[in-house]
Design a protein around this motif. Structure first.
Motif, mmCIF file in Angstrom:
data_model
loop_
_atom_site.group_PDB
_atom_site.id
_atom_site.type_symbol
_atom_site.label_atom_id
_atom_site.label_comp_id
_atom_site.label_asym_id
_atom_site.label_seq_id
_atom_site.Cartn_x
_atom_site.Cartn_y
_atom_site.Cartn_z
ATOM 1 N N VAL A 1 -6.567 19.114 -5.006
ATOM 2 C CA VAL A 1 -7.643 19.926 -4.433
ATOM 3 C C VAL A 1 -7.073 21.066 -3.597
ATOM 4 O O VAL A 1 -7.677 22.138 -3.488
ATOM 5 N N ALA A 2 -5.884 20.859 -3.031
ATOM 6 C CA ALA A 2 -5.252 21.927 -2.262
ATOM 7 C C ALA A 2 -4.835 23.084 -3.162
ATOM 8 O O ALA A 2 -4.728 24.227 -2.709
ATOM 9 N N PHE B 1 0.823 -1.209 0.000
ATOM 10 C CA PHE B 1 0.000 0.000 0.000
ATOM 11 C C PHE B 1 0.855 1.257 0.000
ATOM 12 O O PHE B 1 0.489 2.270 -0.617
ATOM 13 N N GLU B 2 1.996 1.199 0.680
ATOM 14 C CA GLU B 2 2.869 2.374 0.742
ATOM 15 C C GLU B 2 3.351 2.804 -0.640
ATOM 16 O O GLU B 2 3.656 3.976 -0.847
ATOM 17 N N ARG B 3 3.387 1.876 -1.569
ATOM 18 C CA ARG B 3 3.791 2.244 -2.927
ATOM 19 C C ARG B 3 2.765 3.154 -3.587
ATOM 20 O O ARG B 3 3.076 3.833 -4.561
ATOM 21 N N THR B 4 1.522 3.153 -3.090
ATOM 22 C CA THR B 4 0.473 3.989 -3.681
ATOM 23 C C THR B 4 0.454 5.396 -3.090
ATOM 24 O O THR B 4 -0.257 6.263 -3.604
ATOM 25 N N LEU B 5 1.215 5.632 -2.027
ATOM 26 C CA LEU B 5 1.098 6.895 -1.300
ATOM 27 C C LEU B 5 1.463 8.130 -2.129
ATOM 28 O O LEU B 5 0.812 9.168 -1.986
ATOM 29 N N PRO B 6 2.486 8.072 -2.990
ATOM 30 C CA PRO B 6 2.725 9.256 -3.832
ATOM 31 C C PRO B 6 1.525 9.625 -4.692
ATOM 32 O O PRO B 6 1.205 10.803 -4.863
ATOM 33 N N ALA B 7 0.837 8.612 -5.221
ATOM 34 C CA ALA B 7 -0.359 8.878 -6.020
ATOM 35 C C ALA B 7 -1.465 9.468 -5.145
ATOM 36 O O ALA B 7 -2.163 10.404 -5.560
ATOM 37 N N ALA B 8 -1.617 8.942 -3.936
ATOM 38 C CA ALA B 8 -2.634 9.457 -3.021
ATOM 39 C C ALA B 8 -2.330 10.902 -2.635
ATOM 40 O O ALA B 8 -3.224 11.754 -2.607
ATOM 41 N N ALA B 9 -1.069 11.185 -2.342
ATOM 42 C CA ALA B 9 -0.687 12.560 -1.994
ATOM 43 C C ALA B 9 -0.991 13.508 -3.146
ATOM 44 O O ALA B 9 -1.451 14.640 -2.941
ATOM 45 N N GLY B 10 -0.747 13.037 -4.369
ATOM 46 C CA GLY B 10 -1.015 13.861 -5.535
ATOM 47 C C GLY B 10 -2.483 14.207 -5.672
ATOM 48 O O GLY B 10 -2.834 15.313 -6.107
ATOM 49 N N ILE B 11 -3.355 13.294 -5.291
ATOM 50 C CA ILE B 11 -4.794 13.552 -5.359
ATOM 51 C C ILE B 11 -5.175 14.719 -4.458
ATOM 52 O O ILE B 11 -5.855 15.668 -4.879
ATOM 53 N N GLN C 1 -1.158 7.135 10.241
ATOM 54 C CA GLN C 1 -0.127 8.109 9.883
ATOM 55 C C GLN C 1 -0.252 8.490 8.414
ATOM 56 O O GLN C 1 -0.066 9.655 8.049
ATOM 57 N N TRP C 2 -0.593 7.534 7.567
ATOM 58 C CA TRP C 2 -0.803 7.845 6.149
ATOM 59 C C TRP C 2 -1.971 8.820 5.989
ATOM 60 O O TRP C 2 -1.918 9.727 5.164
ATOM 61 N N VAL C 3 -3.029 8.633 6.783
ATOM 62 C CA VAL C 3 -4.175 9.545 6.734
ATOM 63 C C VAL C 3 -3.750 10.958 7.124
ATOM 64 O O VAL C 3 -4.122 11.936 6.471
ATOM 65 N N LEU C 4 -2.967 11.068 8.188
ATOM 66 C CA LEU C 4 -2.474 12.385 8.612
ATOM 67 C C LEU C 4 -1.629 13.035 7.528
ATOM 68 O O LEU C 4 -1.738 14.241 7.267
ATOM 69 N N ASP C 5 -0.780 12.248 6.895
ATOM 70 C CA ASP C 5 0.066 12.785 5.822
ATOM 71 C C ASP C 5 -0.786 13.282 4.655
ATOM 72 O O ASP C 5 -0.490 14.318 4.052
ATOM 73 N N ALA C 6 -1.852 12.537 4.328
ATOM 74 C CA ALA C 6 -2.758 12.974 3.264
ATOM 75 C C ALA C 6 -3.450 14.270 3.650
ATOM 76 O O ALA C 6 -3.580 15.196 2.831
ATOM 77 N N ALA C 7 -3.885 14.362 4.905
ATOM 78 C CA ALA C 7 -4.545 15.579 5.379
ATOM 79 C C ALA C 7 -3.602 16.781 5.316
ATOM 80 O O ALA C 7 -4.027 17.904 5.027
ATOM 81 N N ARG C 8 -2.328 16.552 5.568
ATOM 82 C CA ARG C 8 -1.355 17.659 5.515
ATOM 83 C C ARG C 8 -1.185 18.197 4.102
ATOM 84 O O ARG C 8 -0.714 19.323 3.922
ATOM 85 N N GLU C 9 -1.529 17.390 3.098
ATOM 86 C CA GLU C 9 -1.487 17.893 1.728
ATOM 87 C C GLU C 9 -2.507 19.009 1.513
ATOM 88 O O GLU C 9 -2.402 19.785 0.561
ATOM 89 N N LEU C 10 -3.483 19.104 2.409
ATOM 90 C CA LEU C 10 -4.480 20.167 2.336
ATOM 91 C C LEU C 10 -4.029 21.429 3.050
ATOM 92 O O LEU C 10 -4.836 22.325 3.320
ATOM 93 N N SER C 11 -2.751 21.518 3.359
ATOM 94 C CA SER C 11 -2.222 22.621 4.169
ATOM 95 C C SER C 11 -2.587 24.018 3.674
ATOM 96 O O SER C 11 -2.786 24.922 4.504
ATOM 97 N N PRO C 12 -2.699 24.272 2.352
ATOM 98 C CA PRO C 12 -3.119 25.617 1.939
ATOM 99 C C PRO C 12 -4.483 26.020 2.506
ATOM 100 O O PRO C 12 -4.756 27.203 2.703
ATOM 101 N N HIS C 13 -5.348 25.027 2.751
ATOM 102 C CA HIS C 13 -6.659 25.315 3.328
ATOM 103 C C HIS C 13 -6.610 25.355 4.859
ATOM 104 O O HIS C 13 -7.634 25.642 5.495
ATOM 105 N N LEU C 14 -5.459 25.045 5.439
ATOM 106 C CA LEU C 14 -5.318 25.017 6.903
ATOM 107 C C LEU C 14 -4.513 26.194 7.425
ATOM 108 O O LEU C 14 -4.141 26.212 8.601
ATOM 109 N N PRO D 1 -11.977 27.006 -4.002
ATOM 110 C CA PRO D 1 -12.703 25.953 -4.725
ATOM 111 C C PRO D 1 -14.185 26.286 -4.914
ATOM 112 O O PRO D 1 -14.842 26.777 -3.996
ATOM 113 N N THR D 2 -14.688 26.035 -6.083
ATOM 114 C CA THR D 2 -16.127 26.057 -6.314
ATOM 115 C C THR D 2 -16.662 24.649 -6.137
ATOM 116 O O THR D 2 -15.902 23.670 -6.194
#
Length: 214
Positions: A90-91, A76-86, A139-152, A96-97
């Motif tokens: 949105v960030a 699953f960790e191999r998919t994380l770069p793709a997940a972060a990109g998603i 931890q992967w969930v937290l890392d994904a959430a941090r990708e939204l940092s412009p909205h935080l 966003p409309t």
């Protein structure tokens, strides 16, 4: 002096070769594990099945992975770069409309679970049985959430953790829905679900940008 120089040049090359061998073996086991999980399912698959598919040995397998749950987590960790990109996409939406959020969900977010269904299925079974994998998953969930940092940006100081938690819950909600819907096959009307998700994400992103209540 020439002898010392020659020896110092050979050693790094040998170490690099061994490192390459290790990476190639690691990747081979992951690729074969994915094939085995796809064919047999996580629960039915065994370490012996993965070893046989990789034409390897148990000793080599255990030099790379702790057990079946660990190989599922690494897969699953191999998919994380793709997940972060998603989530980065949105960030990048400065304001966003609802339409832009819906298009993002339709084009990028939902496609991730369809593309990586084998990995998602395996890691969900693995973390149900292994607390260590469950901790890694959070931890992967937290890392994904941090990708939204412009909205935080407004969630600073003592509010930073609250903002990250709100973003993490948004990620978890999407993940759980997509797991049951797109991976496990629970039937939903796609257009209706996209409308609901767009409403939820649009509203929550707006609240995140506003920052904590004053």
């Amino acid at each position: 002096m020439d002898t010392v120089t020659s020896g110092s040049m050979v050693a790094p090359a040998r170490n690099a070769f061994r490192e390459q061998q290790w990476r190639e073996a690691h990747e081979r086991y992951l690729v074969c594990a994915r094939t085995v999980f796809a064919e047999l399912g996580y629960h039915a698959a065994t370490v012996a099945d993965i070893v046989a598919a990789a034409n390897g040995s148990r000793a080599t397998f255990y030099a790379h992975f702790r057990d079946k749950a660990d190989v599922a987590a690494c897969l699953f960790e191999r998919t994380l770069p793709a997940a972060a990109g998603i989530y980065r996409r949105v960030a990048e939406l400065a304001v966003p409309t609802r339409e832009a959020v819906r298009a993002w969900l339709d084009e990028h977010a939902l496609g991730f679970w369809l593309r990586y269904g084998v990995e998602v299925e395996a890691v969900n079974h693995a973390m149900a049985a292994d607390p260590g994998v469950a901790a890694r998953h959070y931890q992967w969930v937290l890392d994904a959430a941090r990708e939204l940092s412009p909205h935080l940006a407004a969630w600073t100081g003592p509010h930073a953790e609250v903002g990250l938690t709100r973003a993490s819950l948004l990620v978890l909600q999407l993940e759980r829905l997509c797991y049951h819907w797109l991976v496990r096959g629970v039937a939903h009307d796609r257009e209706q679900m996209l409308d609901i998700l767009a409403d939820l994400w649009f509203r929550e992103l707006a609240l995140l940008r506003e920052g904590p209540p004053r």
